[in-house]
Design an enzyme around this catalytic site. Structure first.
Site, PDB file in Angstrom:
ATOM      1  N   TYR A 240      26.093  83.922 -25.686  1.00  0.00           N
ATOM      2  CA  TYR A 240      24.733  83.578 -25.241  1.00  0.00           C
ATOM      3  C   TYR A 240      24.133  84.640 -24.321  1.00  0.00           C
ATOM      4  O   TYR A 240      23.206  84.351 -23.562  1.00  0.00           O
ATOM      5  CB  TYR A 240      24.752  82.211 -24.545  1.00  0.00           C
ATOM      6  CG  TYR A 240      24.774  81.045 -25.508  1.00  0.00           C
ATOM      7  CD1 TYR A 240      23.705  80.818 -26.378  1.00  0.00           C
ATOM      8  CD2 TYR A 240      25.826  80.142 -25.543  1.00  0.00           C
ATOM      9  CE1 TYR A 240      23.696  79.749 -27.250  1.00  0.00           C
ATOM     10  CE2 TYR A 240      25.830  79.058 -26.423  1.00  0.00           C
ATOM     11  CZ  TYR A 240      24.752  78.879 -27.271  1.00  0.00           C
ATOM     12  OH  TYR A 240      24.744  77.818 -28.142  1.00  0.00           O
TER      13      TYR A 240
ATOM     14  N   LYS B  80      28.862  71.595 -31.343  1.00  0.00           N
ATOM     15  CA  LYS B  80      28.998  71.777 -29.893  1.00  0.00           C
ATOM     16  C   LYS B  80      29.863  70.683 -29.246  1.00  0.00           C
ATOM     17  O   LYS B  80      30.158  69.656 -29.858  1.00  0.00           O
ATOM     18  CB  LYS B  80      27.597  71.816 -29.276  1.00  0.00           C
ATOM     19  CG  LYS B  80      26.779  73.062 -29.658  1.00  0.00           C
ATOM     20  CD  LYS B  80      25.454  73.077 -28.920  1.00  0.00           C
ATOM     21  CE  LYS B  80      24.655  74.338 -29.189  1.00  0.00           C
ATOM     22  NZ  LYS B  80      23.406  74.374 -28.395  1.00  0.00           N
TER      23      LYS B  80
ATOM     24  N   ASN C 112      22.838  69.446 -27.413  1.00  0.00           N
ATOM     25  CA  ASN C 112      22.068  69.220 -28.637  1.00  0.00           C
ATOM     26  C   ASN C 112      22.864  69.448 -29.920  1.00  0.00           C
ATOM     27  O   ASN C 112      22.311  69.809 -30.952  1.00  0.00           O
ATOM     28  CB  ASN C 112      20.756  70.007 -28.609  1.00  0.00           C
ATOM     29  CG  ASN C 112      20.992  71.503 -28.528  1.00  0.00           C
ATOM     30  OD1 ASN C 112      22.118  71.957 -28.489  1.00  0.00           O
ATOM     31  ND2 ASN C 112      19.912  72.264 -28.504  1.00  0.00           N
TER      32      ASN C 112
ATOM     33  N   HIS D 293      24.609  74.537 -32.941  1.00  0.00           N
ATOM     34  CA  HIS D 293      23.972  75.849 -32.877  1.00  0.00           C
ATOM     35  C   HIS D 293      23.792  76.339 -34.307  1.00  0.00           C
ATOM     36  O   HIS D 293      24.650  76.093 -35.152  1.00  0.00           O
ATOM     37  CB  HIS D 293      24.859  76.856 -32.124  1.00  0.00           C
ATOM     38  CG  HIS D 293      24.410  78.273 -32.336  1.00  0.00           C
ATOM     39  ND1 HIS D 293      23.412  78.848 -31.586  1.00  0.00           N
ATOM     40  CD2 HIS D 293      24.770  79.205 -33.264  1.00  0.00           C
ATOM     41  CE1 HIS D 293      23.193  80.081 -32.026  1.00  0.00           C
ATOM     42  NE2 HIS D 293      24.009  80.318 -33.045  1.00  0.00           N
TER      43      HIS D 293
ATOM     44  N   GLU E  27      26.818  87.040 -35.295  1.00  0.00           N
ATOM     45  CA  GLU E  27      27.523  85.843 -34.784  1.00  0.00           C
ATOM     46  C   GLU E  27      28.757  85.521 -35.626  1.00  0.00           C
ATOM     47  O   GLU E  27      29.797  85.124 -35.091  1.00  0.00           O
ATOM     48  CB  GLU E  27      26.546  84.664 -34.739  1.00  0.00           C
ATOM     49  CG  GLU E  27      25.454  84.882 -33.683  1.00  0.00           C
ATOM     50  CD  GLU E  27      24.367  83.822 -33.682  1.00  0.00           C
ATOM     51  OE1 GLU E  27      24.413  82.873 -34.500  1.00  0.00           O
ATOM     52  OE2 GLU E  27      23.457  83.929 -32.827  1.00  0.00           O
TER      53      GLU E  27
END
Ligand code: UDP
Length: 140
Positions: A51, A11, A114, A117, A128
């Protein structure tokens, strides 16, 4: 245990801090092989689509803005029971709850920023992976 694939994103908080190597090293040390990888700057459409499952959640707008804020590295990971193995090395969503030695415990900044993913099921992994990669971009 079968060799399977999962989908990972390094990320923006990690690319910004030059941690793509550190994250990838932890994935590899956990027994996962990077069989596809590319650095992209997500568009709003890509982030919202990816998302979409969270679109009613209060953090959705912030999450989309974050995922578009800096480049990300999208990856396909392969290994024995790859989805579970990757979720284990990632750690809990909130780094404050993540186990010692996990990526989020070691590197993440907050529940939003965070660091990684990872797909939460084999079914979602397939969806995905197909969202970001053409079959010929994956070299096992
Ligand atoms: N997220 C957030 N606030 C929350 C919960 C989640 O910003 O209260 C973000 C966070 O970046 C997380 C992502 O939304 O990784 C997707 O949430 P999910 O519950 O699917 O967690 P994950 O599968 O990434 O651990």
């Amino acid at each position: 245990m079968a060799v399977t694939r999962t989908f990972s994103i390094i990320k923006p908080d990690a690319t910004r801090r030059n941690l793509t190597g550190a994250v990838t090293r932890m994935l590899e040390e956990a027994g996962l092989r990077v069989v596809a990888s590319k650095r992209i700057h997500m568009t709003k459409e890509q982030a919202e689509g990816f998302y979409a499952v969270h679109k009613e959640r209060p953090f959705f707008g912030e999450l989309v803005e974050f995922m578009m804020s800096e480049p990300v590295v999208v990856q396909v990971l392969e290994g024995e029971d790859a989805v579970t193995r990757n979720r284990d090395i990632m750690g809990a969503t909130n780094p404050a709850d993540a186990a010692e030695g996990t990526i989020r415990k070691e590197l993440a900044l907050s529940i939003g920023e965070n660091t990684v993913h990872g797909s939460d099921s084999e079914e979602n992994a397939a969806i995905e992976i197909a969202y970001f990669f053409k079959p010929e971009e994956i070299v096992g």
